[in-house]
Design a protein around this motif. Structure first.
Motif, short mmCIF file in Angstrom:
data_model
loop_
_atom_site.label_atom_id
_atom_site.label_comp_id
_atom_site.label_asym_id
_atom_site.label_seq_id
_atom_site.Cartn_x
_atom_site.Cartn_y
_atom_site.Cartn_z
N LEU A 358 0.85 -1.19 0.00
CA LEU A 358 0.00 0.00 0.00
C LEU A 358 0.88 1.24 0.00
O LEU A 358 1.82 1.33 0.78
CB LEU A 358 -0.90 0.02 1.24
N ASP A 359 0.58 2.18 -0.86
CA ASP A 359 1.22 3.50 -0.85
C ASP A 359 0.16 4.55 -0.53
O ASP A 359 -1.04 4.33 -0.72
CB ASP A 359 1.84 3.81 -2.22
N ILE A 360 0.61 5.70 -0.05
CA ILE A 360 -0.29 6.79 0.28
C ILE A 360 -0.28 7.82 -0.85
O ILE A 360 0.78 8.19 -1.35
CB ILE A 360 0.10 7.45 1.61
N PHE A 361 -1.47 8.26 -1.22
CA PHE A 361 -1.65 9.21 -2.31
C PHE A 361 -2.50 10.38 -1.83
O PHE A 361 -3.13 10.32 -0.78
CB PHE A 361 -2.35 8.53 -3.49
N LYS A 362 -2.52 11.43 -2.62
CA LYS A 362 -3.39 12.56 -2.32
C LYS A 362 -3.93 13.16 -3.61
O LYS A 362 -3.33 13.02 -4.69
CB LYS A 362 -2.65 13.63 -1.51
N ILE A 363 -5.07 13.87 -3.48
CA ILE A 363 -5.65 14.61 -4.59
C ILE A 363 -6.39 15.82 -4.04
O ILE A 363 -7.09 15.72 -3.03
CB ILE A 363 -6.60 13.72 -5.42
N ASP A 364 -6.20 16.96 -4.67
CA ASP A 364 -6.88 18.18 -4.28
C ASP A 364 -8.25 18.18 -4.94
O ASP A 364 -8.37 18.30 -6.16
CB ASP A 364 -6.07 19.40 -4.72
N LEU A 365 -9.30 18.04 -4.13
CA LEU A 365 -10.65 17.97 -4.68
C LEU A 365 -11.18 19.33 -5.12
O LEU A 365 -12.24 19.41 -5.74
CB LEU A 365 -11.60 17.34 -3.65
N ASN A 366 -10.44 20.40 -4.77
CA ASN A 366 -10.85 21.74 -5.20
C ASN A 366 -10.44 22.04 -6.64
O ASN A 366 -10.96 22.96 -7.26
CB ASN A 366 -10.23 22.81 -4.29
N ALA A 367 -9.49 21.28 -7.14
CA ALA A 367 -8.94 21.55 -8.47
C ALA A 367 -9.05 20.30 -9.32
O ALA A 367 -9.32 19.20 -8.83
CB ALA A 367 -7.49 22.00 -8.37
N ASN A 368 -8.82 20.48 -10.58
CA ASN A 368 -8.87 19.36 -11.51
C ASN A 368 -7.49 18.69 -11.58
O ASN A 368 -6.89 18.56 -12.64
CB ASN A 368 -9.31 19.83 -12.90
N ASP A 369 -6.99 18.31 -10.41
CA ASP A 369 -5.65 17.74 -10.31
C ASP A 369 -5.68 16.23 -10.45
O ASP A 369 -6.74 15.59 -10.32
CB ASP A 369 -5.01 18.11 -8.97
N GLU A 370 -4.50 15.67 -10.67
CA GLU A 370 -4.36 14.23 -10.71
C GLU A 370 -3.93 13.72 -9.34
O GLU A 370 -3.46 14.47 -8.48
CB GLU A 370 -3.32 13.83 -11.76
N VAL A 371 -4.10 12.42 -9.15
CA VAL A 371 -3.66 11.78 -7.91
C VAL A 371 -2.14 11.80 -7.84
O VAL A 371 -1.46 11.53 -8.84
CB VAL A 371 -4.19 10.34 -7.84
N ILE A 372 -1.59 12.11 -6.67
CA ILE A 372 -0.14 12.24 -6.48
C ILE A 372 0.33 11.23 -5.43
O ILE A 372 -0.26 11.12 -4.35
CB ILE A 372 0.24 13.66 -6.02
N ASN A 373 1.39 10.50 -5.75
CA ASN A 373 2.06 9.64 -4.77
C ASN A 373 2.88 10.51 -3.83
O ASN A 373 3.63 11.37 -4.28
CB ASN A 373 2.95 8.62 -5.50
N LEU A 374 2.76 10.29 -2.51
CA LEU A 374 3.49 11.13 -1.55
C LEU A 374 4.99 10.90 -1.59
O LEU A 374 5.75 11.70 -1.05
CB LEU A 374 2.98 10.90 -0.13
N GLY A 375 5.44 9.82 -2.22
CA GLY A 375 6.88 9.58 -2.33
C GLY A 375 7.52 9.21 -1.00
O GLY A 375 6.87 9.01 0.02
N LYS A 376 8.84 9.12 -1.04
CA LYS A 376 9.61 8.84 0.16
C LYS A 376 9.78 10.12 0.97
O LYS A 376 9.78 11.20 0.39
CB LYS A 376 10.98 8.25 -0.21
#
Length: 621
Positions: A358-376
């Motif tokens: 499992l990796d952790i991701f984020k997405i800004d629901l206010n914008a038309n952004d893509e899902v981002i991997n939080l990385g190391k």
């Protein structure tokens, strides 16, 4: 899986045991007890005596992989995949090839993996973007990670959420006085709380008795005012379950519940109408205004094993569950949603390109952004999940089994500075490509390692107002080190000049540069491997030479602990050299802690500590 509330392990498929027989019994025992060099010897005997098969080849590859010998691991994975193997073996072979920089070859193995599991999201992502690892590894560091000091010794701790009143809620199986969940042979989960002080330290956790039952309770989410809580609970508490006669367990579903705080106590517990005996709903997260509740579920209508959903909340009224769609959910597992005050959704996924598990991701629901991997360093090759962020306090928490069990870690958002290292030959002034450049923290813990490009450059994104160390190394050159001083923002360029040298051999010892280990660990790092490879060359050139490794520590910490740590490091050093083909009767080692100080000091400076933290390679023959 019907249960999605427990640790990350239950969000993954049950691991299948590997095939063993009497021929492999000895090797398998060594492998399982981390004696990888011994395991290699035993598996090699089987392979050389024509008793090898696909299982033996795979175990050989895994053994080499665990002693940082990627060349040999790659060799045996290559043989393993010539036999009948499951898709995951091809996947790990591809990972091994990536560590060797053989991206085209890795992609070929990923192609085979994708052909075997075409509906696997990893296969789909590979086809769309086969070269994601370098960009994922080199991405900007978003968070600094620290231990929370509240984790139990042997039990699972996860699901931490910091309320606005500085109460940290989390779930734990540390309460061993209760019943045991026979399905996973672990104690049932309880909800705990701890108080966070201004300096970030946490008080001794205590159980939230108002919410806990004899069965699983948690994780939770809490309203902005701290007076309403939503939490997951096992349906066993209501006498609702299915019987699994074969495993002699009662299988319940997870549901979501609401409680309110009255006179400091949680009361008026109510089940949400989305609960069901047919599927589970868990891992709730409430929006700042309290009008939207996000959760994870395997209810019908989803895209994968578990998806992230949301419902609207009115005055004790709940809307219809709404799937967040394929922008967030995949055919894999999405779970542990957390919605921040500024409407950024964090979640865990096994169906997207990541480092593993499992990796952790984020997405800004206010914008038309893509899902981002939080990385190391938030994400690792292990399971990383249950990320929550309190934006007003600028602190987050997440869970990971990187230590072998689920622990809670702190995540602090970081500002960025770009540190650029330029590696050159000290004598000629020419830039050096393919040099290894490690970045270390002020305590000389290796954070990451990259290779210089054709211009001799390596760039690292680092934190503001923080000191770092850059260390460059290349075969047939003496390593070079330079400090990165504190800076607010922008770019810092550091020249690292490497001088060509031969290994110095005296009549008593082989002199190497310091062998660095990660803080409080004994596994061989990339920098340590580079230095030890020099020792391997010396031993190959001098076949009669025998070496005794002495590992020393500084005086910080207890005597017994340092003695044990230094011995672990000495044995790790010995194991690495043996794994490179040196006979085990030519090298041995022992840890001496701080019993043989090079600099005898009471209040040692950092320089004196560094001199005392050393490895010696004595020539005994």
């Amino acid at each position: 899986m019907k249960k999605i509330y427990i640790t990350a392990g239950l969000l993954l498929s049950l691991m299948t045991g590997y095939s063993q027989n009497k021929n492999t019994e000895k090797a398998d025992k060594m492998f399982q007890s981390y004696q990888y060099v011994g395991a290699v010897e035993e598996y090699l005997k089987l392979a050389q005596n024509k008793k090898g098969d696909g299982y033996v080849y795979k175990q050989l590859a895994d053994s080499y992989y665990n002693v940082f010998n990627m060349e040999e691991a790659s060799k045996w994975y290559a043989k393993a995949v010539e036999t009948k193997q499951d898709a995951e073996t091809f996947y790990r072979y591809a990972q091994t090839l990536r560590t060797l920089g053989k991206y085209p070859d890795a992609n070929k193995q990923m192609d085979k993996f994708a052909s075997m599991s075409p509906n696997d999201q990893r296969a789909k992502d590979h086809k769309a973007n086969p070269n994601y690892i370098p960009s994922l590894t080199n991405k900007d560091k978003l968070f600094d990670v620290k231990d929370t000091k509240i984790n139990s010794k042997d039990q699972a701790d996860f699901g931490a959420v910091l309320a606005n009143d500085n109460t940290l809620y989390f779930v734990s199986s540390r309460n061993t006085g209760k019943k045991t969940d026979k399905w996973i042979d672990q104690p049932y989960l309880d909800i705990y709380q701890s108080t966070r002080s201004e300096d970030g330290t946490l008080s001794e956790p205590k159980a939230v008795g108002d919410l806990n039952t004899p069965f699983h309770d948690g994780p939770i989410t809490i309203s902005a005012d701290g007076n309403t809580i939503y939490f997951a609970r096992d349906s066993h508490s209501e006498g609702s379950y299915e019987k699994d006669k074969k495993n002699k367990v009662k299988l319940g579903q997870q549901g979501l519940y609401k409680a309110t705080k009255v006179d400091g106590k949680w009361t008026n517990v109510q089940a949400l109408p989305i609960n069901s005996t047919k599927y589970s709903v868990s891992n709730p997260s409430l929006s700042k205004d309290g009008k939207v509740l996000y959760f994870a579920s395997n209810m019908p209508g989803g895209l994968g094993e578990t998806d992230i959903w949301k419902i609207s909340i009115g005055n004790n009224n709940y809307g219809k569950p709404e799937n967040l769609g394929n922008k967030i959910n995949t055919s894999g597992r999405e779970s542990f949603p957390n919605i921040t005050d500024d409407n950024v959704l964090y979640f865990a996924s096994s169906g997207r390109q990541g480092f593993g598990g499992l990796d952790i991701f984020k997405i800004d629901l206010n914008a038309n952004d893509e899902v981002i991997n939080l990385g190391k360093p938030v994400n690792t090759e292990k399971d990383d999940f249950s990320f929550s962020l309190n934006t007003s306090k600028n602190v987050g928490y997440f869970s990971s089994n990187r230590s072998g069990k689920d622990n809670i870690y702190q995540a602090i958002p970081v500002c960025g500075v770009e540190a650029i290292a330029v590696v050159k030959d000290k004598k000629t002034g020419k830039v050096l490509a393919d040099a290894k450049v490690a970045i270390l923290d002020s305590k000389q813990n290796v954070i990451a390692t990259k290779q210089s490009n054709a211009s001799g450059e390596v760039a690292y994104k680092v934190e503001c107002d923080t000191e770092y160390i850059l260390q460059a190394s290349k075969e047939d050159y003496d390593p070079s080190t330079s400090n990165v001083t504190k800076t607010k923002s922008g770019k810092v360029t550091i020249n690292l000049e490497l001088e060509p040298v031969e290994v110095v051999i005296t009549d008593k010892e082989v002199l190497l540069s310091p062998i660095y280990f990660e803080y409080n660990k004994s596994n061989i790092t990339a920098q340590g491997a580079t230095e030890l490879d020099k020792l391997v060359k010396v031993l190959n050139k001098n076949p009669q030479m025998k070496i005794f490794v002495k590992a020393h520590t500084d005086t910080k910490g207890g005597a017994d602990y340092n003695l044990k740590l230094s011995d672990q490091r000495a044995q790790a050093t010995v194991q690495y050299v043996i794994s490179k083909g040196i006979s085990k009767d030519r090298i041995s080692g022992k840890g001496f802690g701080f019993t043989e100080l090079k600099v005898n000091c009471k209040e040692c400076t950092e320089e004196q500590d560094a001199q005392n933290r050393r490895s010696e390679f004595l020539i005994v023959k």
